[in-house]
Write a protein that holds these residues in place. Structure first.
Motif, mmCIF file in Angstrom:
data_model
loop_
_atom_site.group_PDB
_atom_site.id
_atom_site.type_symbol
_atom_site.label_atom_id
_atom_site.label_comp_id
_atom_site.label_asym_id
_atom_site.label_seq_id
_atom_site.Cartn_x
_atom_site.Cartn_y
_atom_site.Cartn_z
ATOM 1 N N TYR A 122 80.758 89.764 31.469
ATOM 2 C CA TYR A 122 80.636 89.563 30.015
ATOM 3 C C TYR A 122 81.955 89.071 29.423
ATOM 4 C CZ TYR A 122 83.168 93.940 29.086
ATOM 5 O OH TYR A 122 84.130 94.916 29.006
ATOM 6 N N LYS A 123 83.090 89.525 29.987
ATOM 7 C CA LYS A 123 84.397 89.080 29.471
ATOM 8 C C LYS A 123 84.656 87.625 29.856
ATOM 9 C CE LYS A 123 87.037 93.292 28.809
ATOM 10 N NZ LYS A 123 88.156 94.130 29.250
ATOM 11 N N ALA A 124 84.194 87.242 31.041
ATOM 12 C CA ALA A 124 84.331 85.836 31.464
ATOM 13 C C ALA A 124 83.569 84.947 30.484
ATOM 14 C CB ALA A 124 83.779 85.662 32.882
ATOM 15 N N ARG B 207 76.445 83.689 43.319
ATOM 16 C CA ARG B 207 76.592 82.260 43.017
ATOM 17 C C ARG B 207 78.061 81.884 42.801
ATOM 18 N NH1 ARG B 207 71.991 79.339 41.065
ATOM 19 N NH2 ARG B 207 70.071 80.557 40.982
ATOM 20 N N HIS B 208 78.795 82.754 42.111
ATOM 21 C CA HIS B 208 80.216 82.481 41.846
ATOM 22 C C HIS B 208 80.990 82.392 43.156
ATOM 23 C CE1 HIS B 208 84.389 83.354 40.485
ATOM 24 N NE2 HIS B 208 84.034 82.591 39.484
ATOM 25 N N ARG B 209 80.666 83.319 44.070
ATOM 26 C CA ARG B 209 81.327 83.329 45.373
ATOM 27 C C ARG B 209 81.024 82.035 46.139
ATOM 28 N NH1 ARG B 209 80.953 84.513 50.458
ATOM 29 N NH2 ARG B 209 82.687 85.614 51.437
ATOM 30 N N ALA C 26 92.932 75.105 30.528
ATOM 31 C CA ALA C 26 93.581 75.010 31.840
ATOM 32 C C ALA C 26 93.635 76.371 32.532
ATOM 33 C CB ALA C 26 94.992 74.434 31.690
ATOM 34 N N SER C 27 93.788 77.438 31.736
ATOM 35 C CA SER C 27 93.897 78.775 32.351
ATOM 36 C C SER C 27 92.533 79.450 32.530
ATOM 37 C CB SER C 27 94.793 79.677 31.494
ATOM 38 O OG SER C 27 94.175 79.890 30.236
ATOM 39 N N VAL D 155 88.369 83.443 34.440
ATOM 40 C CA VAL D 155 86.966 83.724 34.743
ATOM 41 C C VAL D 155 86.846 84.342 36.137
ATOM 42 C CG1 VAL D 155 84.752 82.574 35.270
ATOM 43 C CG2 VAL D 155 85.961 82.050 33.144
ATOM 44 N N ALA D 156 87.582 83.789 37.106
ATOM 45 C CA ALA D 156 87.530 84.316 38.478
ATOM 46 C C ALA D 156 87.982 85.771 38.501
ATOM 47 C CB ALA D 156 88.402 83.468 39.400
ATOM 48 N N SER D 157 89.019 86.111 37.748
ATOM 49 C CA SER D 157 89.519 87.488 37.794
ATOM 50 C C SER D 157 88.544 88.442 37.113
ATOM 51 C CB SER D 157 90.939 87.588 37.228
ATOM 52 O OG SER D 157 90.898 87.825 35.856
ATOM 53 N N TYR D 158 87.837 87.991 36.080
ATOM 54 C CA TYR D 158 86.822 88.848 35.451
ATOM 55 C C TYR D 158 85.615 89.054 36.373
ATOM 56 C CZ TYR D 158 89.229 89.044 30.950
ATOM 57 O OH TYR D 158 90.136 89.292 29.952
#
Length: 545
Positions: free
Chosen positions: A422-424, A27-29, A406-407, A412-415
């Motif tokens: 879970y870190k996102a 879904r993220h993709r 803003a960041s 989130v994308a990098s996690y």
């Protein structure tokens, strides 16, 4: 892809966790607009274990598989897993792909016939070396050998099989991993595979005598042998992309999500088999750990197998998805118990996120029911908010909040990219808390709407809060799709405005126009998340097969 699930029993939360991780990535993709994608899942329906489970249930293997496969399809659909392919290894398209793959191995000289003997573990469908065994006593008190890792009994087996020259692929596998340091994530699992490749890599038995195993795909040129269940199962990843004709459109752009118990099959045997058949290894292998229940391993004998349907019924679909993805840490086993789900969902979804939406859209605070205007005089852009107090009404903490949110999309994308969903979610939860602090700190309900200066500041507070909520709603779509949809609909964010590529936070702070400013909010979608009741009893059910 998820692993294809073994059809000898109904789904439990371990299966659901694998599928939800893959679903969130898929879904993220899609939200990133990264071109076409697909998500495959399904059931693994061959092997001795299924032959035995069917006999024990007084049914035939095809009938057992038909029923269990239906249970998996139902469970995944109910959990909103957005699969595009559901493959069953009993399907003709898969059997055809397996026969072709076997032919490619044979043509490449990777197979030979040899006599194989060793300790065979039926529940795990594999031979185990002496080093992985322990001495125990069986139910009758007789000495026996069991698998060190699982405790399952093993039996000495001697038969003539086809062997795969796995030993020849040690260096090619090491080269592949050295050239692709991100092929296996998280990092500890990558290191584990490198370590395995330092050890001996004996050739692998890839067929069983047909007399012992009838429930499987026969070796194309030798009807006395059945193709080993693991070779058969792994080829599912090629079957779903149209092997042997059209797989080139997709392969090797495969990202496998697998449990750590099947890592060797996916990170050693599978890439070697692919190389031997003239194909490239998969692009990425994402590995996760297991769920225990109140500190104990899930098992039918303990009666503590957690039924996903009961959990979704009790905690809601989004609540349970959020819990598994927020609490599941791929590198280590995670513990499940009811109170933990209730506490997390109530504090982060019902109170923090739902409460914030409720307060910032309440008629008493936002009577015009719009996305109000942002005032640059109240919240001027500053180069360094830690310097002396600026001319506006915003405090240093408010500037910190704006910088954090803003960041957030990139973070989130990098996690997600590193398989640390879970870190996102941890970062999002932290920002939600900060936004609640911002709202609480400025007490918009105490501001006098009749005073024009106060009205400007009140509108700005609500504008910033709604902008934060819009970012959270957009970023949470892969994890809690239904609640995120309700949140974004309440903020009047149109379907085409929900992608990640176009997500910019608080453009007015940078002097750019905001398309939402002045827009009427969407209809009230009710309470975003109802608080969960503390469980009166454990909802842990095992469904009898």
């Amino acid at each position: 892809s998820t692993p294809i699930f073994y059809a000898n029993g109904p789904p439990h939360i371990g299966h659901l966790y694998s599928a939800l991780l893959a679903d969130a990535l898929h879904r993220h993709r899609g939200l990133r607009g990264a071109g076409p994608g697909r998500l495959s899942t399904g059931t693994d329906e061959h092997g001795l274990k299924i032959q035995q489970a069917a006999a024990a249930a007084g049914t035939s293997p095809p009938e057992l598989c038909q029923r269990v496969s239906g249970l998996f399809r139902q469970a995944l659909t109910r959990a909103a897993v957005s699969f595009t392919d559901f493959i069953r290894t009993s399907e003709p398209r898969h059997q055809r792909a397996v026969r072709h793959f076997w032919g490619a191995l044979q043509d490449g000289g990777a197979l030979y016939k040899g006599c194989y003997e060793g300790w065979y573990c039926t529940p795990e469908e594999c031979f185990l070396p002496e080093s992985q065994l322990a001495e125990r006593r069986d139910a009758q008190g007789r000495p026996c050998k069991v698998s060190l890792e699982t405790g399952h009994q093993v039996h000495w087996t001697k038969e003539e099989n086809y062997m795969f020259r796995l030993s020849a692929f040690r260096d090619p596998l090491r080269d592949w991993l050295r050239d692709n340091p991100h092929a296996i994530a998280p990092e500890p699992f990558y290191q584990r595979v490198l370590h395995w490749l330092e050890e001996d890599l004996p050739d692998l038995s890839v067929s069983r005598e047909r007399s012992r195993l009838q429930w499987g795909i026969p070796v194309p040129s030798d009807p006395t042998q059945t193709i080993y269940v693991w070779v058969d199962a792994l080829v599912n990843y090629l079957s779903v992309v149209g092997y042997p004709e059209t797989h080139g459109e997709w392969w090797p752009a495969a990202h496998h999500v697998v449990g750590k118990d099947i890592l060797k099959f996916h990170a050693v045997y599978w890439p070697a088999l692919l190389m031997a058949a003239g194909l490239a290894p998969p692009e990425r292998i994402f590995v996760h750990s297991h769920w225990t229940v109140r500190g104990q391993k899930m098992s039918k004998s303990l009666g503590n197998v957690v039924d996903p349907a009961a959990c979704i019924g009790q905690y809601t679909l989004d609540g349970f998805r959020y819990f598994l993805l927020r609490q599941g840490v791929p590198e280590r086993d995670c513990d499940y118990y009811d109170e933990k789900v209730v506490k997390l969902v109530n504090s982060e979804l019902a109170d923090a996120l739902g409460g914030l939406l409720n307060r910032s859209t309440a008629p008493s605070i936002n009577p015009s029911n719009t996305y109000p205007c942002f005032s640059e005089s109240c919240f001027p852009k500053v180069l360094d908010y830690r310097e002396a107090k600026g001319p506006g009404r915003a405090s240093a903490e408010d500037y910190e909040l704006v910088a954090s949110v803003a960041s957030l999309p990139l973070q989130v994308a990098s996690y997600f990219e590193g398989f640390q969903i879970y870190k996102a979610l941890e970062c999002i939860a932290l920002c939600v808390r900060q936004t609640n602090g911002f709202f609480q700190r400025h007490k918009p309900w105490k501001l006098d709407r009749k005073d024009p200066a106060e009205q400007l500041w009140l509108d700005t507070i609500i504008h910033v809060t709604l902008e934060c909520l819009r970012v959270y709603g957009t970023l949470l779509q892969p994890v809690i799709p239904h609640a995120a949809d309700r949140l974004l609909s309440r903020l009047a964010v149109e379907p085409e405005e929900r992608g990640l590529s176009s997500l910019t936070f608080l453009p007015r702070y940078d002097g750019k126009p905001c398309p939402f400013e002045g827009r009427e909010l969407g209809p009230d979608t009710g309470v975003l998340f109802h608080r969960l009741e503390k469980p009166r009893q454990h909802q842990l059910e095992t469904k009898k097969l």
